[in-house]
Scaffold this motif. Structure first.
Motif, PDB file in Angstrom:
ATOM      1  N   ARG A   1       7.143  64.899  53.677  1.00  0.00           N
ATOM      2  CA  ARG A   1       6.583  63.545  53.617  1.00  0.00           C
ATOM      3  C   ARG A   1       7.515  62.560  54.349  1.00  0.00           C
TER       4      ARG A   1
ATOM      5  N   ASP B   1       5.118  68.159  50.097  1.00  0.00           N
ATOM      6  CA  ASP B   1       6.528  68.315  49.770  1.00  0.00           C
ATOM      7  C   ASP B   1       7.260  67.032  50.200  1.00  0.00           C
TER       8      ASP B   1
ATOM      9  N   THR C   1       0.118  65.136  48.103  1.00  0.00           N
ATOM     10  CA  THR C   1       0.465  66.470  47.601  1.00  0.00           C
ATOM     11  C   THR C   1       1.590  67.114  48.424  1.00  0.00           C
TER      12      THR C   1
END
Ligand code: G
Ligand code: G
Ligand code: MN
Length: 401
Positions: A105, A101, A99
């Motif tokens: 990540r 951004d 989940t």
């Protein structure tokens, strides 16, 4: 955006005594730990010689590298003082990672790579203490504790429902009631839902709370309907979370409860707060469809506040809109509020959706929303939320009159 609760494994508390081994080098990875207090030592065993890597204390996370790299544990971990930690499953961490951004990540992936290389280098002899990597550890630990308390509270009967009547304005009779959750915490006392629902949504226990609310509300409704045949048209409204709509077989579980209490599905309405963004997963649309096929109502709650979104009105199979009290509490003095209610009543007619005015406190407000065309009303003017025994008494009086 919250993760579907079916993906979240329960958080567990881990207590270690000095000398306890949490895991050994080479063990498979299946979780990480957030340390609240105490200290642990990370070390390698090389040819029978213990090479210490580092100590970690409260505010650190542990075991994350092997989870993120998918490698076995790179070190052995031993408590060097009594520790309190919280265990988070690897699956849970990877679901949360999905989940993130994409920029964050990428940062994380690069760092993981860097850290893996760092771990393979030779170490100093003096065993440095790593800095706490979690700046928000206190907040996080508070949430873990709260989440554990919610789970315990459900098991120990600390949660209950109160019921607020919903009035049909055309005849001034009770048409149904909204079930509202209350939590009597053994230490904190009465904890309002505004405080525990957001934590339950984020941490995963919301599913159990919703199941509890649906079961109890249906039980109460069956009780009322069994006392008086005139009560067979009464409905129960239960607040659910956007996260519930992403649960596997949520609609199926509703059907089982309705069958268990032999209730007509049209007597159950689900209130969905639009402040909670709906997880955009396949389950959500399937659940919506199945719930409507079953015959239960779906209302948008607190309409006009939060992430007010007219797309929801267009795209969701709604049966009612509940207008937030921000628009009803000044209806006698604010033409803008009256205009918005009038607009929603018109929209409701076109969409074949009921309009419910919430938070009515004076007879003037009630008259105005009635004149503006709202079908239902709810608020302290009619009744505050009341206990099960009281709503049963009230309905039998109301239906007999
Ligand atoms: O009853 P009270 O005013 O404290 O409720 C505050 C908020 O908490 C309201 O927005 C209400 O919708 C929400 N709430 C109350 N009970 C429940 C519940 O059982 N489930 C969910 N998801 N929300 C609830
Ligand atoms: O968000 P939701 O509509 O689910 O919130 C319901 C909450 O609103 C209940 O907890 C209830 O206590 C509160 N409430 C209900 N009627 C009134 C009212 O007339 N005035 C105010 N201020 N709050 C109300
Ligand atoms: Mn509500």
């Amino acid at each position: 955006m919250p993760i579907g609760v079916d993906l979240l494994k329960p958080v567990t508390e881990v207590l270690l005594d000095t000398g306890d081994i949490l895991y050994h080098e080479g063990d498979p990875n299946d979780c990480a730990y957030v340390i609240e207090s105490g200290e642990i030592l990370l070390y390698n065993d090389i040819d029978g010689q213990r090479i210490e890597c580092e100590r970690r204390g409260g505010g650190s996370i542990l075991g994350e590298t092997s989870v993120l790299t998918g490698q076995p544990r790179a070190v052995t971990v031993e408590a060097i003082s009594p520790c309190v930690a919280y265990k988070i499953s690897a699956e849970d961490i990877l679901a949360r990672l999905d989940t993130l951004d994409p920029v964050l990540r990428a940062c994380l992936d690069t760092t993981v790579d860097f850290v893996s290389r760092f771990y393979s280098e030779d170490k100093d002899e003096q065993t440095p203490l790593a800095p706490s990597t979690l700046r928000n550890v206190n907040e996080l630990v508070k949430k873990f504790k709260f989440e554990l308390d919610i789970g315990k509270g459900i098991d120990q009967g600390e949660f209950s429902l109160v019921y607020q009547p919903i009035i049909e304005l055309s005849n001034n009779r009770m048409a149904g009631f909204e079930a509202l959750m209350r939590w009597q915490h053994p230490i904190l006392g009465n904890v309002p839902p505004d405080r525990f629902i957001p934590v339950a949504e984020e941490m995963g226990s919301i599913g159990r709370l919703t199941d509890f609310a649906i079961l109890q509300a249906c039980k109460t409704l069956q009780h009322i309907q069994s006392i008086s045949p005139a009560g067979s048209n009464l409905f129960a409204s239960v607040n659910i979370s956007g996260v519930d709509m992403a649960r596997d077989n949520f609609a199926e579980s509703l059907k089982q409860v309705l069958d268990q209490y032999e209730l007509d599905p049209t007597c159950l309405k689900l209130e969905l707060t639009e402040t909670a963004l709906l997880p955009n997963v396949k389950n959500t649309s399937e659940n919506f469809e199945q719930i409507r096929q079953l015959g239960c109502g779906i209302s948008i709650d607190d309409f006009g506040t939060g992430y007010s979104n007219l797309v929801y009105l267009k795209s969701l199979p709604l049966t009612a809109i509940k207008i937030d009290r921000a628009f009803t509490n000044d209806v006698s003095t604010n033409p803008f509020s009256r205009g918005i209610i009038k607009m929603l009543v018109g929209l409701g007619k076109d969409m074949n959706v009921d309009i419910v005015a919430e938070g009515l406190e004076t007879p003037e407000d009630v008259k105005i929303v009635h004149d503006l065309g709202c079908r239902y009303a709810q608020g302290y003017y009619f009744s505050t939320p009341i206990a099960k025994r009281e709503i049963i008494e009230k309905t039998s009086l109301d239906l007999a009159s």
